[in-house]
Design an enzyme around this catalytic site. Structure first.
Site, mmCIF file in Angstrom:
data_model
loop_
_atom_site.group_PDB
_atom_site.id
_atom_site.type_symbol
_atom_site.label_atom_id
_atom_site.label_comp_id
_atom_site.label_asym_id
_atom_site.label_seq_id
_atom_site.Cartn_x
_atom_site.Cartn_y
_atom_site.Cartn_z
ATOM 1 C CG ASP A 151 -1.135 8.494 2.042
ATOM 2 O OD1 ASP A 151 -0.285 8.735 2.915
ATOM 3 O OD2 ASP A 151 -1.755 9.385 1.440
ATOM 4 C CE LYS A 156 -5.320 -1.216 -1.296
ATOM 5 N NZ LYS A 156 -4.188 -0.513 -0.675
ATOM 6 C CB THR A 168 -1.920 3.165 -4.034
ATOM 7 O OG1 THR A 168 -2.446 4.340 -3.393
ATOM 8 C CG2 THR A 168 -1.740 3.449 -5.520
ATOM 9 C CB SER A 169 -7.191 3.566 -2.340
ATOM 10 O OG SER A 169 -7.446 2.262 -1.858
ATOM 11 C CG ASP A 222 -1.675 1.252 1.414
ATOM 12 O OD1 ASP A 222 -2.398 1.622 0.479
ATOM 13 O OD2 ASP A 222 -1.545 1.887 2.478
ATOM 14 C CG ASP A 231 -1.872 2.662 6.446
ATOM 15 O OD1 ASP A 231 -2.371 3.664 6.973
ATOM 16 O OD2 ASP A 231 -2.061 2.373 5.245
#
Length: 224
Positions: A21, A143, A111-112, A19, A168
């Protein structure tokens, strides 16, 4: 050290997925600043929004909290604001050392964030990402759906059960676990009791080491 045992390490994996951020970088100050301002403009409960947005694609957050707004207009507005305000964005401790160990390893960012924002944030922090990334616009279901991580495994033609994901946020952990992967969560943005679905918790990147194997796999160990 915030390692929670029993740990699945040392162990060998066919690919690593990261991931972005909260995992490689921390842009919480600018992200929350942008979304709080937007919530205020639309009369949305900012605290409720912030508590439920991490690890989720922006377009999905907008759809949930402002279902009557013009989705694309609000998405573009928020994207431009985030692109123009990265103050406070920093690399997670130890990430440069771990990235330097990725040479020869199958690794990707999942990543989103939309691709332009992901690339800009990584560049801002001086991080050279792996060559392959799965970003918000690359998949239909973000996600906590398993689709982003399954897309990563498919790219490398590897069994998700032989992959390790780093996250995270609870939604990210759920995504990777639903894909069948082992998950290590960093306690950088959420307390340990919210990350209980992960296989292992670490404090930051100083807690691990990567060792590339000749066949492109990687052995992951706990730092001593």
């Amino acid at each position: 050290m915030s390692l929670r045992l029993p740990a699945p390490l040392p162990n060998r994996f066919d690919a690593l997925f990261f991931d972005m951020d909260g995992t490689l970088i921390d842009s919480t100050p600018c992200v929350e600043r942008t979304w709080r301002n937007w919530a205020g403009e639309l009369g949305i409960d900012a605290e409720h929004l912030i508590a439920n947005m991490h690890g989720v694609r922006g377009i999905d957050v907008i759809s949930r909290f402002a279902p009557d707004a013009d989705l694309q207009t609000e998405y573009e507005k928020l994207l431009q604001r985030e692109l123009s305000d990265m103050e406070g964005t920093v690399a997670i401790n130890g990430v440069a050392e771990r990235i330097a160990e990725l040479d020869g390893i199958r690794a990707a960012i999942i990543t989103s964030a939309p691709r332009p924002l992901a690339q800009s944030k990584l560049e801002y922090c001086g991080i050279t990402p792996p060559a392959f990334m799965v970003c918000a616009e690359d998949i239909v279901n973000g996600k906590p759906s398993p689709d982003p991580y399954l897309a990563g495994a498919q790219h490398f033609d590897v069994d998700p059960a032989r992959c390790l994901a780093f996250e995270d946020a609870p939604n990210g952990v759920r995504s990777a676990k639903a894909a069948g992967m082992t998950v290590i969560a960093l306690t950088t943005s959420h307390p340990a009791d919210e990350l209980g679905e992960a296989d292992l918790l670490i404090r930051d990147w100083h807690d691990l080491r990567f060792h590339a194997e000749a066949d492109g796999s990687v052995t992951v160990t706990v730092a001593v």
